[in-house]
Each structure stands twice: as structure tokens, then as C-alpha cells.
Design a protein around this motif. Structure first.
Motif, PDB file in Angstrom:
ATOM      1  N   MET A   1      12.004 111.749  41.433  1.00  0.00           N
ATOM      2  CA  MET A   1      11.440 111.489  40.113  1.00  0.00           C
ATOM      3  C   MET A   1      11.984 112.507  39.106  1.00  0.00           C
ATOM      4  SD  MET A   1       7.406 111.690  39.138  1.00  0.00           S
ATOM      5  CE  MET A   1       6.854 111.897  37.439  1.00  0.00           C
ATOM      6  N   ILE A   2      12.241 112.049  37.879  1.00  0.00           N
ATOM      7  CA  ILE A   2      12.655 112.962  36.816  1.00  0.00           C
ATOM      8  C   ILE A   2      11.395 113.438  36.090  1.00  0.00           C
ATOM      9  CG2 ILE A   2      14.026 113.267  34.729  1.00  0.00           C
ATOM     10  CD1 ILE A   2      15.789 110.960  35.644  1.00  0.00           C
ATOM     11  N   PRO A   3      11.054 114.729  36.155  1.00  0.00           N
ATOM     12  CA  PRO A   3       9.819 115.219  35.518  1.00  0.00           C
ATOM     13  C   PRO A   3       9.856 115.051  34.008  1.00  0.00           C
ATOM     14  CG  PRO A   3      10.708 116.842  37.076  1.00  0.00           C
ATOM     15  CD  PRO A   3      11.772 115.797  36.867  1.00  0.00           C
ATOM     16  N   ILE A   4       8.699 114.861  33.409  1.00  0.00           N
ATOM     17  CA  ILE A   4       8.604 114.593  31.978  1.00  0.00           C
ATOM     18  C   ILE A   4       9.161 115.743  31.140  1.00  0.00           C
ATOM     19  CG2 ILE A   4       6.264 115.536  31.709  1.00  0.00           C
ATOM     20  CD1 ILE A   4       7.583 112.316  30.044  1.00  0.00           C
ATOM     21  N   ASN A   5       9.069 116.982  31.626  1.00  0.00           N
ATOM     22  CA  ASN A   5       9.561 118.119  30.846  1.00  0.00           C
ATOM     23  C   ASN A   5      11.073 118.330  31.002  1.00  0.00           C
ATOM     24  OD1 ASN A   5       9.310 118.904  33.515  1.00  0.00           O
ATOM     25  ND2 ASN A   5       8.798 121.031  33.026  1.00  0.00           N
TER      26      ASN A   5
ATOM     27  N   GLU B   1      17.002 115.793  29.123  1.00  0.00           N
ATOM     28  CA  GLU B   1      18.313 116.275  29.532  1.00  0.00           C
ATOM     29  C   GLU B   1      19.156 115.138  30.134  1.00  0.00           C
ATOM     30  OE1 GLU B   1      17.926 119.623  32.109  1.00  0.00           O
ATOM     31  OE2 GLU B   1      16.400 120.594  30.851  1.00  0.00           O
ATOM     32  N   TYR B   2      18.508 114.041  30.515  1.00  0.00           N
ATOM     33  CA  TYR B   2      19.198 112.922  31.139  1.00  0.00           C
ATOM     34  C   TYR B   2      19.522 111.806  30.143  1.00  0.00           C
ATOM     35  CZ  TYR B   2      17.896 114.948  35.649  1.00  0.00           C
ATOM     36  OH  TYR B   2      17.756 115.783  36.737  1.00  0.00           O
ATOM     37  N   ILE B   3      19.090 111.946  28.882  1.00  0.00           N
ATOM     38  CA  ILE B   3      19.322 110.909  27.881  1.00  0.00           C
ATOM     39  C   ILE B   3      20.433 111.377  26.942  1.00  0.00           C
ATOM     40  CG2 ILE B   3      18.303 109.525  26.040  1.00  0.00           C
ATOM     41  CD1 ILE B   3      15.568 109.990  27.349  1.00  0.00           C
ATOM     42  N   PHE B   4      21.553 110.665  26.932  1.00  0.00           N
ATOM     43  CA  PHE B   4      22.709 111.085  26.138  1.00  0.00           C
ATOM     44  C   PHE B   4      22.575 110.672  24.684  1.00  0.00           C
ATOM     45  CE2 PHE B   4      26.967 110.164  24.396  1.00  0.00           C
ATOM     46  CZ  PHE B   4      27.501 111.437  24.437  1.00  0.00           C
ATOM     47  N   GLY B   5      22.119 109.445  24.447  1.00  0.00           N
ATOM     48  CA  GLY B   5      22.032 108.968  23.078  1.00  0.00           C
ATOM     49  C   GLY B   5      21.405 107.591  23.009  1.00  0.00           C
ATOM     50  N   MET B   6      21.517 106.965  21.821  1.00  0.00           N
ATOM     51  CA  MET B   6      20.859 105.686  21.582  1.00  0.00           C
ATOM     52  C   MET B   6      21.806 104.705  20.906  1.00  0.00           C
ATOM     53  SD  MET B   6      17.182 107.138  20.221  1.00  0.00           S
ATOM     54  CE  MET B   6      16.417 105.511  20.182  1.00  0.00           C
ATOM     55  N   VAL B   7      21.577 103.416  21.177  1.00  0.00           N
ATOM     56  CA  VAL B   7      22.275 102.317  20.504  1.00  0.00           C
ATOM     57  C   VAL B   7      21.226 101.285  20.088  1.00  0.00           C
ATOM     58  CG1 VAL B   7      24.409 102.592  21.836  1.00  0.00           C
ATOM     59  CG2 VAL B   7      22.638 101.041  22.661  1.00  0.00           C
ATOM     60  N   LEU B   8      21.614 100.389  19.203  1.00  0.00           N
ATOM     61  CA  LEU B   8      20.780  99.228  18.912  1.00  0.00           C
ATOM     62  C   LEU B   8      21.043  98.173  19.982  1.00  0.00           C
ATOM     63  CD1 LEU B   8      21.385  98.842  15.059  1.00  0.00           C
ATOM     64  CD2 LEU B   8      19.599 100.163  16.215  1.00  0.00           C
ATOM     65  N   LEU B   9      19.984  97.537  20.454  1.00  0.00           N
ATOM     66  CA  LEU B   9      20.099  96.550  21.526  1.00  0.00           C
ATOM     67  C   LEU B   9      19.348  95.281  21.148  1.00  0.00           C
ATOM     68  CD1 LEU B   9      20.567  95.561  24.514  1.00  0.00           C
ATOM     69  CD2 LEU B   9      18.446  96.787  25.084  1.00  0.00           C
ATOM     70  N   ASN B  10      20.053  94.159  21.218  1.00  0.00           N
ATOM     71  CA  ASN B  10      19.400  92.852  21.129  1.00  0.00           C
ATOM     72  C   ASN B  10      19.478  92.228  22.518  1.00  0.00           C
ATOM     73  OD1 ASN B  10      18.412  90.328  20.605  1.00  0.00           O
ATOM     74  ND2 ASN B  10      19.852  89.834  18.976  1.00  0.00           N
ATOM     75  N   ASP B  11      18.340  92.123  23.194  1.00  0.00           N
ATOM     76  CA  ASP B  11      18.363  91.600  24.574  1.00  0.00           C
ATOM     77  C   ASP B  11      18.258  90.080  24.625  1.00  0.00           C
ATOM     78  OD1 ASP B  11      15.708  91.046  24.050  1.00  0.00           O
ATOM     79  OD2 ASP B  11      14.913  92.161  25.755  1.00  0.00           O
ATOM     80  N   TRP B  12      18.196  89.433  23.447  1.00  0.00           N
ATOM     81  CA  TRP B  12      18.202  87.973  23.361  1.00  0.00           C
ATOM     82  C   TRP B  12      17.178  87.341  24.296  1.00  0.00           C
ATOM     83  CZ3 TRP B  12      20.157  85.328  19.516  1.00  0.00           C
ATOM     84  CH2 TRP B  12      21.200  85.886  18.768  1.00  0.00           C
TER      85      TRP B  12
ATOM     86  N   GLN C   1       9.069 106.541  29.331  1.00  0.00           N
ATOM     87  CA  GLN C   1       9.575 105.343  29.992  1.00  0.00           C
ATOM     88  C   GLN C   1      10.507 105.688  31.147  1.00  0.00           C
ATOM     89  OE1 GLN C   1      10.909 102.053  27.524  1.00  0.00           O
ATOM     90  NE2 GLN C   1       9.671 102.766  25.811  1.00  0.00           N
ATOM     91  N   LEU C   2      11.404 106.662  30.928  1.00  0.00           N
ATOM     92  CA  LEU C   2      12.350 107.015  31.984  1.00  0.00           C
ATOM     93  C   LEU C   2      11.659 107.734  33.129  1.00  0.00           C
ATOM     94  CD1 LEU C   2      15.186 106.996  33.066  1.00  0.00           C
ATOM     95  CD2 LEU C   2      15.709 109.009  31.667  1.00  0.00           C
ATOM     96  N   THR C   3      10.721 108.624  32.811  1.00  0.00           N
ATOM     97  CA  THR C   3       9.974 109.296  33.875  1.00  0.00           C
ATOM     98  C   THR C   3       9.199 108.281  34.710  1.00  0.00           C
ATOM     99  OG1 THR C   3       9.766 111.430  32.763  1.00  0.00           O
ATOM    100  CG2 THR C   3       8.046 110.881  34.342  1.00  0.00           C
ATOM    101  N   HIS C   4       8.531 107.338  34.047  1.00  0.00           N
ATOM    102  CA  HIS C   4       7.790 106.321  34.788  1.00  0.00           C
ATOM    103  C   HIS C   4       8.730 105.454  35.617  1.00  0.00           C
ATOM    104  CE1 HIS C   4       4.533 103.625  35.783  1.00  0.00           C
ATOM    105  NE2 HIS C   4       5.248 102.597  35.344  1.00  0.00           N
ATOM    106  N   HIS C   5       9.896 105.135  35.066  1.00  0.00           N
ATOM    107  CA  HIS C   5      10.874 104.300  35.761  1.00  0.00           C
ATOM    108  C   HIS C   5      11.293 104.931  37.090  1.00  0.00           C
ATOM    109  CE1 HIS C   5      14.082 101.252  35.909  1.00  0.00           C
ATOM    110  NE2 HIS C   5      14.883 102.218  36.331  1.00  0.00           N
TER     111      HIS C   5
END
Length: 207
Positions: A4-8, A12-23, A117-121
Motif C-alpha cells: 500500500m502507498i501511505p497517504i503521507n 511522491e508517486y504522482i507526476f502530473g495531470m492531464v484532462l481526460l474524457n473517458d467517454w 484515491q491512489l492510496t485507497h486504490h
């Protein structure tokens, strides 16, 4: 794998963000989510913006996320600012017609943060790899013009949207282009995500 990736540590594991349309095909989703869960309604034709905006670039736009009530379980609790002030806009453009903006919202309205979300995932040991892309979920604001899907904007088709050419939309029509834009802005800098622009084509029928 299996950790598990701890919440604190998770940012450090998230590089960046994009816009996403999942249709999401909401009509198919409505049929299959009980008892199967939304799968075929979401596993096709995803579109993203042209480049990744890094977390370093987004740092000046950190904001407090909405109050969470009831309080999350201990492994998801956070202190500080873990959401981001990202303005979002969605438009529909029929063929040969100027686009009509149908929604303006903001990423800061997300109830669950990216970190949560990532920690829960990963909380059950689910594996993640470098380059994996995670969708935040539909981003809806507090007002009717800030809802994040056609299903919400038209109240299930009961309140059609009137476009600039006078036509109405309960849902997206064949040959409509959906355009999503996003940007951050303060007194010093403006950061754009680029556009996600995709056209909905009629179904291909085999003969």
C-alpha cells in the motif's frame, strides 16, 4: 506489488495531470451497473489533452478540498491543501456551427483528493506501474451550470440544453464535437492544459 502507498507519501508517486474524457456511455452504464458494474460503458475511446502538467507547476494552485463528512478512515486522513484550483470548461460543437459552452466547473470541487484515491486504490495490494493513468471521476460543481455530465446537466434528459444554433441536446448527437478545456490562473501566471477535442461519429454497421 502488494504494498500500500501511505497517504503521507502518495504525492511522491504522482507526476502530473492531464484532462481526460473517458467517454462514458451512460445508457449502457445504466443497464450494466446493476449487477455488473460500469465496464463496457467506460472501456473505450478515452481521450486526453496533449501534454502533462507536472505537480511542480501546479504547486501555486493548491487549495483546501471540500470538508469530508463523515470523516474518512484513518488511512485516508490528510491535513493541509491537497486539491487544486483548475478551471474546467466543456463545449459542444455541431458540424459547421460555433461551439456552445455547456458547463464550467473546477477540479477543487472533487470530494476525494488524488492522494486519497491512489492510496485507497493500493490499500488491498493492487499493483500500480510507472505511466499508469488514473481518472478522477466526474467533476461536478455546486450549481446546475457546473455539472460534469450530460446526464446531470439535462437532468436525465428532462431539461434539454439549447445550443447557439437553436438546436437542443438531451445527450450528445452523432457528429457533435466535445471540447474540454482547462487552465490555472493567478496574479503571476496562467497554465493551460491544452484542449481535448473529439468528434462522435455514427456507429459503423457491418454488412
Amino acid at each position: 506489488m502488494g504494498e500500500m502507498i501511505p497517504i503521507n507519501e502518495v504525492e511522491e508517486y504522482i507526476f502530473g495531470m492531464v484532462l481526460l474524457n473517458d467517454w462514458s456511455a451512460r445508457d449502457i452504464q445504466k443497464w450494466e451497473y446493476v449487477p455488473l458494474g460500469p465496464f463496457l460503458a467506460k472501456n473505450f475511446a478515452s481521450s486526453i489533452s496533449p501534454w502533462i502538467v507536472t505537480m511542480d507547476a501546479l504547486e501555486p494552485f493548491r487549495v483546501q478540498s471540500p470538508k469530508q463528512d463523515p470523516s474518512p478512515l484513518p488511512y485516508l486522513k490528510q491535513k493541509g491543501k491537497h486539491s487544486f484550483d483548475i478551471n474546467l470548461e466543456v463545449a459542444i460543437k455541431p458540424e459547421n456551427v460555433e461551439p456552445t459552452v455547456i458547463s464550467k466547473t473546477n477540479f477543487k470541487y472533487m470530494y476525494w483528493t488524488m492522494s486519497q484515491q491512489l492510496t485507497h486504490h493500493t490499500s488491498n495490494g493492487c499493483r500500480v506501474n510507472s505511466g499508469d493513468m488514473m481518472g478522477s471521476g466526474t467533476i461536478s460543481g455546486p450549481t446546475p451550470d457546473s455539472y460534469g455530465s450530460m446526464l446531470e446537466l439535462t437532468w436525465g434528459g428532462k431539461n434539454p440544453i439549447v445550443l447557439n444554433d437553436g438546436t437542443e441536446r438531451k445527450f450528445i448527437n452523432d457528429n457533435d464535437t466535445v471540447i474540454i478545456k482547462g487552465f490555472c490562473k493567478n496574479g503571476q501566471v496562467r497554465i493551460g492544459f491544452g484542449d481535448v477535442s473529439s468528434k462522435l461519429l455514427p456507429p459503423f454497421v457491418r454488412k
